[in-house]
Design a protein around this motif. Structure first.
Motif, PDB file in Angstrom:
ATOM      1  N   VAL A 104      91.632  53.534  26.292  1.00 60.71           N
ATOM      2  CA  VAL A 104      90.231  53.706  26.667  1.00 60.71           C
ATOM      3  C   VAL A 104      90.200  53.920  28.180  1.00 60.71           C
ATOM      4  CG1 VAL A 104      87.930  52.645  26.710  1.00 60.71           C
ATOM      5  CG2 VAL A 104      89.486  52.160  24.803  1.00 60.71           C
ATOM      6  N   GLN A 112      81.599  54.456  22.398  1.00 60.35           N
ATOM      7  CA  GLN A 112      80.979  55.777  22.507  1.00 60.35           C
ATOM      8  C   GLN A 112      81.135  56.244  23.946  1.00 60.35           C
ATOM      9  OE1 GLN A 112      76.967  54.953  21.352  1.00 60.35           O
ATOM     10  NE2 GLN A 112      77.505  54.615  19.225  1.00 60.35           N
ATOM     11  N   GLU A 113      81.423  57.522  24.128  1.00 63.83           N
ATOM     12  CA  GLU A 113      81.529  58.048  25.491  1.00 63.83           C
ATOM     13  C   GLU A 113      80.206  57.871  26.208  1.00 63.83           C
ATOM     14  OE1 GLU A 113      83.242  61.918  26.208  1.00 63.83           O
ATOM     15  OE2 GLU A 113      84.821  61.518  24.723  1.00 63.83           O
ATOM     16  N   GLY A 114      80.292  57.405  27.459  1.00 66.13           N
ATOM     17  CA  GLY A 114      79.096  57.239  28.278  1.00 66.13           C
ATOM     18  C   GLY A 114      78.427  55.886  28.113  1.00 66.13           C
ATOM     19  N   THR A 134      81.588  52.012  32.647  1.00 60.52           N
ATOM     20  CA  THR A 134      81.173  53.097  31.761  1.00 60.52           C
ATOM     21  C   THR A 134      82.403  53.616  31.031  1.00 60.52           C
ATOM     22  OG1 THR A 134      79.489  53.690  33.387  1.00 60.52           O
ATOM     23  CG2 THR A 134      79.962  55.320  31.686  1.00 60.52           C
ATOM     24  N   VAL A 135      82.283  53.804  29.719  1.00 60.05           N
ATOM     25  CA  VAL A 135      83.377  54.366  28.931  1.00 60.05           C
ATOM     26  C   VAL A 135      83.379  55.875  29.165  1.00 60.05           C
ATOM     27  CG1 VAL A 135      84.297  54.736  26.607  1.00 60.05           C
ATOM     28  CG2 VAL A 135      83.208  52.543  27.187  1.00 60.05           C
ATOM     29  N   LYS A 136      84.463  56.389  29.761  1.00 64.14           N
ATOM     30  CA  LYS A 136      84.545  57.831  30.024  1.00 64.14           C
ATOM     31  C   LYS A 136      85.099  58.582  28.819  1.00 64.14           C
ATOM     32  CE  LYS A 136      85.010  59.653  34.118  1.00 64.14           C
ATOM     33  NZ  LYS A 136      83.734  59.933  34.721  1.00 64.14           N
ATOM     34  N   SER A 137      86.160  58.030  28.215  1.00 62.72           N
ATOM     35  CA  SER A 137      86.759  58.660  27.039  1.00 62.72           C
ATOM     36  C   SER A 137      87.645  57.628  26.348  1.00 62.72           C
ATOM     37  CB  SER A 137      87.581  59.891  27.436  1.00 62.72           C
ATOM     38  OG  SER A 137      88.655  59.497  28.276  1.00 62.72           O
TER      39      SER A 137
END
Length: 171
Positions: free
Chosen positions: A119, A92-94, A110-113
């Motif tokens: 990823v 999930q983003e964020g 942190t997953v940005k996109s």
């Protein structure tokens, strides 16, 4: 009355806001105070430096610039990785993920996109690049015990040492 100097045990409560947005990002108000030994890099340097000279019972609002908190935002710390390295993770983003760096340290990213193939993750601390406003109340300033001086850690009955317990990374 004792004021905060190097090699003191300091206990305090705090609320931290993003200085720009006013959003509360962490707080231990209403909980046990955070205790640390000064001069041991256990909390962010800008906060510790500005707390020097305070004594028990004092309150202060302390503005800590990003460079003295979690550092400036580093665009080079954003990386694109193949999606298969994240197999089994419901991305999930964020969202925050924890991994291991090459030297075995735990790293938070942190997953940005993401898309089907790639990823984009950010290795910057979530508060990097942010000026932080701390509202602090000092509850205790004292000399460390012999054990505390030797270990460099505050003895807290029934509480794990190190950190705020909220994942803010104060140390």
């Amino acid at each position: 009355m004792m004021t905060i100097e190097d090699n003191n045990v300091v206990s305090f409560n705090y609320e931290v806001k993003d200085a720009k947005t006013g959003e509360v990002v962490d707080s231990n108000v209403g909980q046990a105070p955070l205790s640390f030994i000064t001069g041991k890099q256990q909390i962010i340097p800008g906060l510790e430096n500005q707390m020097k000279g305070m004594s028990a019972g004092e309150n202060a609002d302390i503005l800590v610039p990003a460079a003295e908190a979690y550092g400036e935002y580093n665009p080079e710390a954003v990386q694109t990785m193949p999606r298969e390295q994240f197999a089994g993770i419901d991305l999930q983003e964020g969202m925050t993920l924890y991994g291991q760096s090459e030297d075995g340290q735990t790293v938070q990213v942190t997953v940005k996109s993401f898309d089907e193939n790639e990823v984009v993750i950010d290795f910057n601390h979530p508060l990097a690049g942010k000026d932080l406003l701390f509202s602090v109340t000092v509850s205790e300033v004292r000399e460390p015990t012999v054990n505390e001086s030797l270990s460099g850690q505050v003895e807290q009955p029934g509480q794990e040492s190190g950190g705020c317990g909220t994942g803010c990374g104060c140390h």
